[in-house]
Scaffold this active site. Structure first.
Site, PDB file in Angstrom:
ATOM      1  N   ARG A 124      21.336   2.123  44.701  1.00  0.00           N
ATOM      2  CA  ARG A 124      20.101   1.549  44.972  1.00  0.00           C
ATOM      3  C   ARG A 124      18.781   2.657  45.012  1.00  0.00           C
ATOM      4  NH1 ARG A 124      23.189  -0.959  48.799  1.00  0.00           N
ATOM      5  NH2 ARG A 124      23.659  -2.948  48.066  1.00  0.00           N
ATOM      6  N   LYS A 146       7.774   3.672  34.371  1.00  0.00           N
ATOM      7  CA  LYS A 146       8.306   2.251  33.611  1.00  0.00           C
ATOM      8  C   LYS A 146       9.676   2.969  33.238  1.00  0.00           C
ATOM      9  CE  LYS A 146       4.398  -0.610  32.143  1.00  0.00           C
ATOM     10  NZ  LYS A 146       3.704  -1.102  31.041  1.00  0.00           N
ATOM     11  N   GLU A 188       0.159   7.523  20.443  1.00  0.00           N
ATOM     12  CA  GLU A 188      -0.318   7.325  21.805  1.00  0.00           C
ATOM     13  C   GLU A 188      -1.238   8.102  22.291  1.00  0.00           C
ATOM     14  OE1 GLU A 188       1.510   4.760  23.245  1.00  0.00           O
ATOM     15  OE2 GLU A 188       3.595   4.956  22.758  1.00  0.00           O
ATOM     16  N   LYS A 230      -3.650   8.738  31.431  1.00  0.00           N
ATOM     17  CA  LYS A 230      -2.492   7.844  32.211  1.00  0.00           C
ATOM     18  C   LYS A 230      -2.550   7.738  33.479  1.00  0.00           C
ATOM     19  CE  LYS A 230       2.029   5.982  31.476  1.00  0.00           C
ATOM     20  NZ  LYS A 230       3.024   5.679  30.483  1.00  0.00           N
ATOM     21  N   GLU A 240       1.420  -2.744  37.456  1.00  0.00           N
ATOM     22  CA  GLU A 240       0.662  -3.506  36.345  1.00  0.00           C
ATOM     23  C   GLU A 240       0.185  -4.681  36.414  1.00  0.00           C
ATOM     24  OE1 GLU A 240       2.049  -2.485  32.153  1.00  0.00           O
ATOM     25  OE2 GLU A 240       1.696  -4.577  31.323  1.00  0.00           O
ATOM     26  N   ARG A 244      -3.601  -1.596  34.398  1.00  0.00           N
ATOM     27  CA  ARG A 244      -2.607  -0.742  33.738  1.00  0.00           C
ATOM     28  C   ARG A 244      -2.216  -1.239  32.454  1.00  0.00           C
ATOM     29  NH1 ARG A 244       2.912   2.449  35.828  1.00  0.00           N
ATOM     30  NH2 ARG A 244       3.705   2.741  33.581  1.00  0.00           N
ATOM     31  N   ASN A 248      -1.187  -0.646  27.183  1.00  0.00           N
ATOM     32  CA  ASN A 248      -0.447  -1.306  26.249  1.00  0.00           C
ATOM     33  C   ASN A 248      -1.262  -1.567  24.799  1.00  0.00           C
ATOM     34  OD1 ASN A 248       1.855  -1.260  27.735  1.00  0.00           O
ATOM     35  ND2 ASN A 248       1.313  -3.256  28.724  1.00  0.00           N
ATOM     36  N   HIS A 251       0.502  -2.383  21.647  1.00  0.00           N
ATOM     37  CA  HIS A 251       1.893  -2.733  21.819  1.00  0.00           C
ATOM     38  C   HIS A 251       2.583  -3.873  21.640  1.00  0.00           C
ATOM     39  CE1 HIS A 251       1.589   1.375  23.285  1.00  0.00           C
ATOM     40  NE2 HIS A 251       2.942   1.623  23.653  1.00  0.00           N
ATOM     41  N   HIS A 255       5.429  -3.878  19.432  1.00  0.00           N
ATOM     42  CA  HIS A 255       6.975  -4.358  19.852  1.00  0.00           C
ATOM     43  C   HIS A 255       7.305  -5.492  18.910  1.00  0.00           C
ATOM     44  CE1 HIS A 255       6.189  -2.952  24.393  1.00  0.00           C
ATOM     45  NE2 HIS A 255       6.608  -1.957  23.381  1.00  0.00           N
ATOM     46  N   HIS A 268       8.541   4.111  17.473  1.00  0.00           N
ATOM     47  CA  HIS A 268       7.780   3.291  18.627  1.00  0.00           C
ATOM     48  C   HIS A 268       6.555   3.777  18.144  1.00  0.00           C
ATOM     49  CE1 HIS A 268       6.522   1.488  22.231  1.00  0.00           C
ATOM     50  NE2 HIS A 268       5.634   2.738  22.471  1.00  0.00           N
TER      51      HIS A 268
END
Ligand code: NAD
Ligand code: GLY
Length: 368
Positions: A124, A146, A188, A230, A240, A244, A248, A251, A255, A268
């Site tokens: 956990r 993330k 990026e 960032k 997010e 935030r 992206n 993206h 993606h 990427h």
């Protein structure tokens, strides 16, 4: 000899989850950094078959005094899966690691995302240190918490927000990175200028040649400015709920390219670069971005050695259906990060869908 003066330190301000980002040459050898941020005795280094021969021994040497183990995963975006991720738990359990253990992610964004997600889940939640070794991971993926793995139906669809205790960005590790991977990181970096930092964008226009020539001072500067930009967005909206999502930019298109082609076919950063071009094109069609700003954006991406067009095999309908799996889709409405100028981005679902179709058609026709 490297001194502390070579090290730049930033903080991600998240209350009790705040943490430093160290940027500089030779940092992976500095035992004192690990000692400050690793509270228990057991340390599992998660890395891959490419990075292990380059840097694992040095990290283990700096971790002398801890009970260390390592797990070496296969290399590649196509291995960012639940089944490969499970190997981390096999290693932790085989070594009888307890809740006070720490995971050290040594590698690029794939390793950072997988090890981070494992740290979030093992018993956990255990401590996590990020040691990003690609430009992309030093400016983006290691910062902000993330973590996750891919699903065949969508990028990073399974994961968690989980912050590290520190990020150690050793700029010398970039010396073993190939030019294509270095360029992928530039996508990026350019993104931050476009989102909300016009001064950084202008600096990049003048510094890109030095960055590609791997001038160490320019690279450290770009990494620091990217992480600072960032960190501000992450501090304002860790999970997010709103702003935030600006991170992206490019993206949703990107993606779709990565998922549509099969993970790993395009890097990427390459997919994000094309995604930024498409977001810029759509913004121009909506009358939000001027032709000059569009040209400057494309020129910088091209100068970085990145592609400007999506692969031919992705047709409009396929693109649209892949884009609709995006995590930013709300109540069936596609939300995109678009531009009202360089350094002026917004997240919006309020755009003319005919303009989006025109962008997809335009980029289809112009495919390389
Ligand atoms: P990557 O992790 O696949 O690394 C690229 C390649 O470089 C790999 O083959 C790797 O083994 C190799 N490599 C790494 N460091 C090296 C070094 N110093 N010298 C030589 N080779 C080295 O790719 P990446 O571009 O670092 O990261 C992309 C991943 O990051 C994607 O999965 C993407 O979804 C994820 N990502 C996550 C976030 C986030 O916020 N968590 C943000 C951006 C991207
Ligand atoms: N790379 C997007 C984010 O960290 O939010």
């Amino acid at each position: 000899m490297k001194t502390d003066r070579d090290t730049r330190t930033l903080r991600v301000e998240l209350g009790e989850r705040s943490y430093p980002i160290y940027i500089g040459p030779g940092l992976i050898d500095q035992a004192s950094i690990y000692r400050q941020h690793i509270p228990g005795q057991q340390v599992m280094v998660v890395t891959n078959e490419t990075i292990a021969p380059l840097y694992l021994d040095r990290v283990l040497t700096a971790l002398k005094g801890y009970q260390t183990e390592s797990v070496i995963l296969p290399d590649g975006e196509h291995h960012k899966t639940l089944s490969i991720w499970n190997q981390i738990f096999d290693a932790l359990l085989n070594s009888q690691f307890n809740r006070q253990c720490s995971l050290v992610a040594l590698g690029g964004g794939v390793i950072g995302d997988m090890a981070g997600f494992a740290a979030a889940c093992y018993q956990r939640g255990v401590h996590l240190i990020q040691i990003p070794t690609t430009l992309l991971s030093q400016v983006d993926s290691s910062v902000g918490g993330k973590t996750g793995v891919n699903h065949l139906a969508g990028k990073n669809m399974i994961g968690a927000f989980y912050q590290p205790r520190c990020v150690i960005a050793d700029t010398q590790t970039l010396n073993t990175l190939d030019d294509r991977q270095l360029a992928a990181g530039m996508a990026e970096i350019i993104k931050y200028g476009l989102i909300d930092d016009v001064a950084f964008f202008e600096w990049l226009e003048s510094a890109m040649d030095r960055l590609l020539a791997r001038d160490p001072v320019s690279l450290s500067e770009a990494i620091e400015r990217s992480c600072r930009d960032k960190a501000i967005l992450v501090a304002a909206d860790e999970r997010e709920a709103g702003s935030r999502a600006l991170l992206n930019l490019g993206h949703t298109f990107g993606h779709a390219i990565e998922t549509g082609l099969g993970y790993g076919a395009w890097l990427h950063g390459e997919a994000v670069a094309v995604g930024i071009c498409m977001a810029a094109d759509l913004s121009r069609r909506l009358g939000w971005l001027s032709g000059t700003e569009m040209d400057r954006t494309l020129k910088l991406i091209q100068q970085a050695g990145l592609p400007l067009n999506p692969p031919e095999e992705l047709e409009r309908e396929r693109f649209l259906s892949l884009m609709s799996v995006d995590k930013k889709v709300l109540s069936g409405r596609l939300r995109l990060v678009l531009l009202k100028g360089i350094g002026r981005s917004l997240v919006t679902e309020d755009f003319d869908s005919a303009a989006l179709i025109s962008t997809l058609d335009e980029y289809g026709r112009n495919s390389l």
